[in-house]
Every structure is written in C-alpha cells, then in structure tokens.
Design an enzyme around this catalytic site. Structure first.
Site, PDB file in Angstrom:
ATOM      1  N   ASN A 185      -5.697  -1.784   9.072  1.00 57.86           N
ATOM      2  CA  ASN A 185      -6.357  -2.154   7.761  1.00 57.86           C
ATOM      3  C   ASN A 185      -5.567  -3.226   7.141  1.00 57.86           C
ATOM      4  O   ASN A 185      -4.842  -3.796   7.814  1.00 57.86           O
ATOM      5  CB  ASN A 185      -5.890  -0.805   6.820  1.00 57.86           C
ATOM      6  CG  ASN A 185      -4.516  -0.472   6.760  1.00 57.86           C
ATOM      7  OD1 ASN A 185      -3.813  -1.249   6.025  1.00 57.86           O
ATOM      8  ND2 ASN A 185      -4.111   0.468   7.294  1.00 57.86           N
ATOM      9  N   ILE A 211       2.654  11.679   6.417  1.00 56.34           N
ATOM     10  CA  ILE A 211       4.111  11.253   6.457  1.00 56.34           C
ATOM     11  C   ILE A 211       4.663  11.683   5.122  1.00 56.34           C
ATOM     12  O   ILE A 211       5.677  12.552   5.061  1.00 56.34           O
ATOM     13  CB  ILE A 211       4.588  10.073   6.847  1.00 56.34           C
ATOM     14  CG1 ILE A 211       4.007   9.599   8.161  1.00 56.34           C
ATOM     15  CG2 ILE A 211       6.146   9.752   7.029  1.00 56.34           C
ATOM     16  CD1 ILE A 211       4.083   8.004   8.488  1.00 56.34           C
ATOM     17  N   LYS A 233      -8.710  -1.873  29.364  1.00 52.85           N
ATOM     18  CA  LYS A 233      -9.516  -2.570  28.538  1.00 52.85           C
ATOM     19  C   LYS A 233     -11.015  -2.089  28.319  1.00 52.85           C
ATOM     20  O   LYS A 233     -11.627  -1.927  29.532  1.00 52.85           O
ATOM     21  CB  LYS A 233      -9.547  -3.873  28.650  1.00 52.85           C
ATOM     22  CG  LYS A 233     -10.570  -4.678  27.286  1.00 52.85           C
ATOM     23  CD  LYS A 233     -10.331  -6.154  27.515  1.00 52.85           C
ATOM     24  CE  LYS A 233     -11.511  -6.812  26.478  1.00 52.85           C
ATOM     25  NZ  LYS A 233     -11.943  -8.320  27.025  1.00 52.85           N
ATOM     26  N   ASP A 261      -5.212   7.399   8.282  1.00 50.91           N
ATOM     27  CA  ASP A 261      -5.627   8.665   8.450  1.00 50.91           C
ATOM     28  C   ASP A 261      -6.044   9.171   9.800  1.00 50.91           C
ATOM     29  O   ASP A 261      -5.721  10.530   9.978  1.00 50.91           O
ATOM     30  CB  ASP A 261      -6.697   8.924   7.496  1.00 50.91           C
ATOM     31  CG  ASP A 261      -6.120   8.776   5.819  1.00 50.91           C
ATOM     32  OD1 ASP A 261      -4.856   8.938   5.730  1.00 50.91           O
ATOM     33  OD2 ASP A 261      -6.989   8.425   5.083  1.00 50.91           O
ATOM     34  N   PHE A 265       2.055   6.466  -3.003  1.00 50.20           N
ATOM     35  CA  PHE A 265       1.337   5.659  -3.844  1.00 50.20           C
ATOM     36  C   PHE A 265      -0.003   6.146  -3.511  1.00 50.20           C
ATOM     37  O   PHE A 265      -0.400   7.019  -2.689  1.00 50.20           O
ATOM     38  CB  PHE A 265       1.600   4.377  -3.057  1.00 50.20           C
ATOM     39  CG  PHE A 265       2.529   3.353  -3.677  1.00 50.20           C
ATOM     40  CD1 PHE A 265       3.856   3.509  -3.595  1.00 50.20           C
ATOM     41  CD2 PHE A 265       2.049   2.215  -4.249  1.00 50.20           C
ATOM     42  CE1 PHE A 265       4.764   2.669  -4.136  1.00 50.20           C
ATOM     43  CE2 PHE A 265       3.113   1.164  -4.693  1.00 50.20           C
ATOM     44  CZ  PHE A 265       4.326   1.697  -4.806  1.00 50.20           C
TER      45      PHE A 265
HETATM   46  O1  C5P Z   1      -3.541  10.703   0.427  1.00 51.49           O
HETATM   47  P1  C5P Z   1      -3.440   9.276   0.663  1.00 51.49           P
HETATM   48  O2  C5P Z   1      -3.553   8.806   1.924  1.00 51.49           O
HETATM   49  O3  C5P Z   1      -4.244   8.669  -0.340  1.00 51.49           O
HETATM   50  O4  C5P Z   1      -2.073   9.005   0.015  1.00 51.49           O
HETATM   51  C1  C5P Z   1      -1.253   7.891  -0.201  1.00 51.49           C
HETATM   52  C2  C5P Z   1       0.141   8.094  -0.089  1.00 51.49           C
HETATM   53  O5  C5P Z   1       0.475   8.806   1.000  1.00 51.49           O
HETATM   54  C3  C5P Z   1       0.933   6.700   0.235  1.00 51.49           C
HETATM   55  O6  C5P Z   1       2.179   6.858  -0.351  1.00 51.49           O
HETATM   56  C4  C5P Z   1       1.148   6.450   1.607  1.00 51.49           C
HETATM   57  O7  C5P Z   1       2.183   5.855   2.085  1.00 51.49           O
HETATM   58  C5  C5P Z   1       1.385   8.115   2.042  1.00 51.49           C
HETATM   59  N1  C5P Z   1       0.590   8.489   3.430  1.00 51.49           N
HETATM   60  C6  C5P Z   1       1.511   8.698   4.481  1.00 51.49           C
HETATM   61  N2  C5P Z   1       1.065   9.183   5.664  1.00 51.49           N
HETATM   62  C7  C5P Z   1      -0.216   9.293   5.801  1.00 51.49           C
HETATM   63  C8  C5P Z   1      -1.187   8.932   4.669  1.00 51.49           C
HETATM   64  C9  C5P Z   1      -0.682   8.465   3.737  1.00 51.49           C
HETATM   65  O8  C5P Z   1       2.884   8.722   4.229  1.00 51.49           O
HETATM   66  N3  C5P Z   1      -0.722   9.817   7.052  1.00 51.49           N
END
Ligand code: C5P
Length: 406
Positions: A210, A307, A289, A279, A323
């Site tokens: 991303n 996380i 490949k 996600d 965030f």
């Molecule tokens: O639910 P969402 O992805 O919008 O949440 C964003 C927050 O969750 C951010 O603080 C991001 O660093 C954290 N996050 C995470 N692990 C993930 C997805 C998001 O720690 N797999």
C-alpha cells in the site's frame, strides 16, 4: 541543575586538529555533572595527549582494544553498555568512513557497534574533504543507521581555508546535550511504535502493498524520543532514516510485524500503531514466479492478524493508541473502532485525494473514552509532537486512576 548531571558520556576523540577543543568540552561536561569516559583513537593521540584528557575527565583514557589489564576491569562491551550517549568530537573523515562500513578494528569503532546508546558525531575536517562525494555517501549511510550529526560549522579552518568543516564549539555541543537530556513528559517510559506499510508476498518477486510512506509513524517515534521515552520502532519497508536515539526493527509482512511486536510488548508502557497493515494476505505464496497464462486469474486471500486489537486485548495491555484512516463519517467510525478494539485512544484522519498517506501535512481528530480534541492541519512532525503530548497526559491520567482504584 544541569540535565547532564549523573549522565554517562563516552567521548570519542579521533584524529583532527580540533581535538584541542575536546579538552574544553570534557571540562564543560564535568562541570555540568556528567561522568566522562574518553576513548582516544590512534589518530586522536597524535593531536592531544592522554594526560590532559585524563586529568580533565578524572578517568584513565581508553585507547586500546587489546589491553588485557584494562579490559579485565571494564571490558569494551560493558563500556558500550555503560554509556547513556556516545559522542565523537571531533569525528574525522577516516572515522566516519570506518563507522559507515561498520568496522570494528579499534576500540572506538567497536564500541559504536556494540552500544545501544545514541551515537552522535561532531565532524571536523578540511572543507574539500567534507564536501567529497565519499564523505557525503558515508554521512547518508550513517544517518540511515541512526547516527546523528552535530555540525560541522562554517568559518576559518586550521588549514588556512574558509568554509564548512569546523567542529562545533564546545559550548554549542554542551547546549545540544542539555537539550538532548532534557526530561520530557514521557521520561522513563518505553514506547513501541509500528509504522509504514506491510508487504504480503504473492510469489518470490511480487507482493501486495500500500501507499503508506511511514512518515507519520517515524514522526511519532522521533517525537516520543524527544519527549523522553525509550522508543522501539517496528517498521515495514520505507525509505526513511532511523530517527535519532530510536531502536528500529525492520519487517516486511503483517505476520512478521505481529511477531516483533508481541516479542516486545511486555516491556512497553505505551503502544502506538500507525502502521498501515494489510488486512489480507495471499492464502499461499507461490514458490516460483507465477507465469502469465489464462485471461483471468484469481488470488485467494486470508485475513491477517489485527495487531492493534491483539495488543489491546492482552491481559495486562499497555496504554494503546490506534490510528483510523477513514474516507467518511470520521468520528462515528473512529469511536466505533475505539470501542470495538478496546483502545485507550484513537487518532483519526480523513483519507482521499490530497489527504493522508503521501502528504507532508495532516490533521487529526483524537478521541478517547469521554473526550477528544481536534488537531488542525500541520506538518506531520509537529502533529506527532502534539499527539504525543496528549498521549502523555492521558497516560498519566490513567495511571493516577489505576493508583486510586488500587
Ligand atoms: O481497523 P483498521 O485497520 O482501520 O484499524 C487501523 C488501526 O489498526 C491502525 O492503528 C493500524 O496500525 C492497526 N492495525 C493493526 N493490524 C492490522 C490492521 C490494522 O495493528 N492488521
């Protein structure tokens, strides 16, 4: 009282005529209450005598990696651990080159590799040497490794030339050290920050990624350090240098990031998740490949661990800040996330064209249970500073409540 009182400074002196200023620096540091251990390089010893530095610092000067008797009293690894800060003043062109290569062929370079303390260099050399592409390259490498440069300043040089390359004045270095050690509202706290994007491998050459630049997270790490915290930054792939005094751990995927975070979470007081974690990841990573073939191709994805939510639901979680990047209904969605993930605080911002990820500026809506504050659009560095000041306030508030409840 000076902020340097009781601080342990390892002062490296390398081969430059500016080494005479090191004697004055040692004196100023001692007057400010710091403990100073001088480490002299072979080149440094050509410019200044051990006896001078020893008398001023009140400690025997160290210069030899191989002196068995001295090593037995305090070995070089112990010495590296002893230091709150390693300052090399003056730092010659040769020394910068050795540090940039990660060499360990004398005591000072070995200490710089072995220490976990911040390493600061105050270069001193002829103008042409400072401007040489090789020195510039070394500087860029060292900055990427987290080494901080103070100076050099401009003016008349010992070689008769005029220009940039003078070691900063001892008084100026003292002032910088005072600022470095100034206690902030996060003094004594340990902070873990995630930053940047993750890369989820599809095959050995492709990944899903991303557009996160990591700037916000790096700014958060830097601001936390400046406010006095001991900071570890777990970072996805970005092209930003390690902020001064911050420990950085590089990862690629969400699962690596999860592993590095969980391995450190128990030793941390505050967790700030700024990373744009993917996600989903490909269900399988192709061992070779993937070749072009059919007109259509489908990639099966599976959910990645969240996380932040994982950390917040630990039995004894740190103060947890998330965030939220939203494209609409900012406050509603962010409040929902605050509740669902059981966070202490959430920093929400609108994303879309010209907003968020790749921008230098940002605004934030900071929310916590029962309150909130809007931070207007400013540079991410300043924004991070304001955010962390609020984090510090809320953290101390929570600790007070805990103490009263106990
Ligand atoms: O639910 P969402 O992805 O919008 O949440 C964003 C927050 O969750 C951010 O603080 C991001 O660093 C954290 N996050 C995470 N692990 C993930 C997805 C998001 O720690 N797999």
């Amino acid at each position: 009282m000076s902020n340097l009182d009781g601080k342990r400074l390892l002062l490296g002196v390398s081969g430059s005529v500016a080494a005479y200023k090191s004697a004055i620096l040692v004196r100023l540091l001692r007057q400010a209450g710091a403990e100073v251990q001088v480490v002299l390089t072979e080149g440094g010893s050509r410019f200044i005598g051990e006896a001078t530095l020893q008398a001023l610092s009140g400690r025997p000067v160290r210069s030899d990696l191989w002196d068995a008797a001295v090593e037995a009293a305090m070995g070089h690894i112990e010495l590296a651990r002893w230091a709150d800060l390693v300052l090399i003043a003056p730092a010659s062109a040769n020394l910068l080159s050795a540090l940039a290569q990660g060499r360990a062929d004398d005591l000072l370079t070995t200490l710089c590799l072995a220490t976990r303390a911040p390493v600061v260099v105050a270069p001193a050399m002829n103008r042409a040497m400072w401007e040489h592409p090789a020195t510039r390259r070394n500087r860029a490498l060292l900055e990427a490794d987290g080494v901080t440069f103070w100076g050099p300043s401009t003016g008349p040089q010992a070689c008769g030339e005029e220009g940039v390359g003078r070691m900063e004045a001892p008084e100026q270095i003292l002032e910088r050290l005072e600022r470095h050690f100034a206690p902030g509202p996060l003094a004594g706290l340990r902070l873990l920050v995630t930053a940047g994007p993750t890369r989820e491998a599809v095959d050995p050459v492709r990944f899903i990624g991303n557009r996160s630049s990591g700037r916000m997270g790096y700014a958060v790490a830097r601001a936390a350090r400046e406010l006095g915290a001991k900071v570890t930054l777990v970072s996805g792939p970005v092209s930003l240098p390690t902020p001064e005094g911050v420990e950085r751990v590089m990862v690629e995927s969400a699962r690596q990031m999860e592993g590095e975070v969980l391995a450190r979470i128990e030793q941390c007081d505050i967790f700030v998740a700024t990373a744009a974690v993917a996600d989903y990841r490909p269900r399988e990573i192709a061992p070779q490949k993937i070749k072009k073939g059919e007109e259509r191709m489908e990639l099966a994805l599976v959910r990645n661990p969240d996380i932040l939510a994982e950390v917040a639901s630990l039995p004894d979680p740190p103060f947890t800040v998330g965030f939220a990047a939203e494209s609409e209904a900012l406050e509603d969605h962010a409040r929902q996330k605050l509740r669902n993930k059981r966070l202490d605080m959430i920093a929400a911002n609108l994303v879309g064209p010209g907003r968020g990820f790749e921008e230098e500026e940002n605004s934030l809506k900071i929310l916590w249970n029962g309150g909130g504050v809007d931070l207007p659009r400013v540079r991410k560095e300043l924004l991070a500073r304001r955010l962390l000041e609020i984090v510090a306030e809320r953290y101390h508030e929570k600790q007070k409540h805990k103490a009263q409840g106990a």
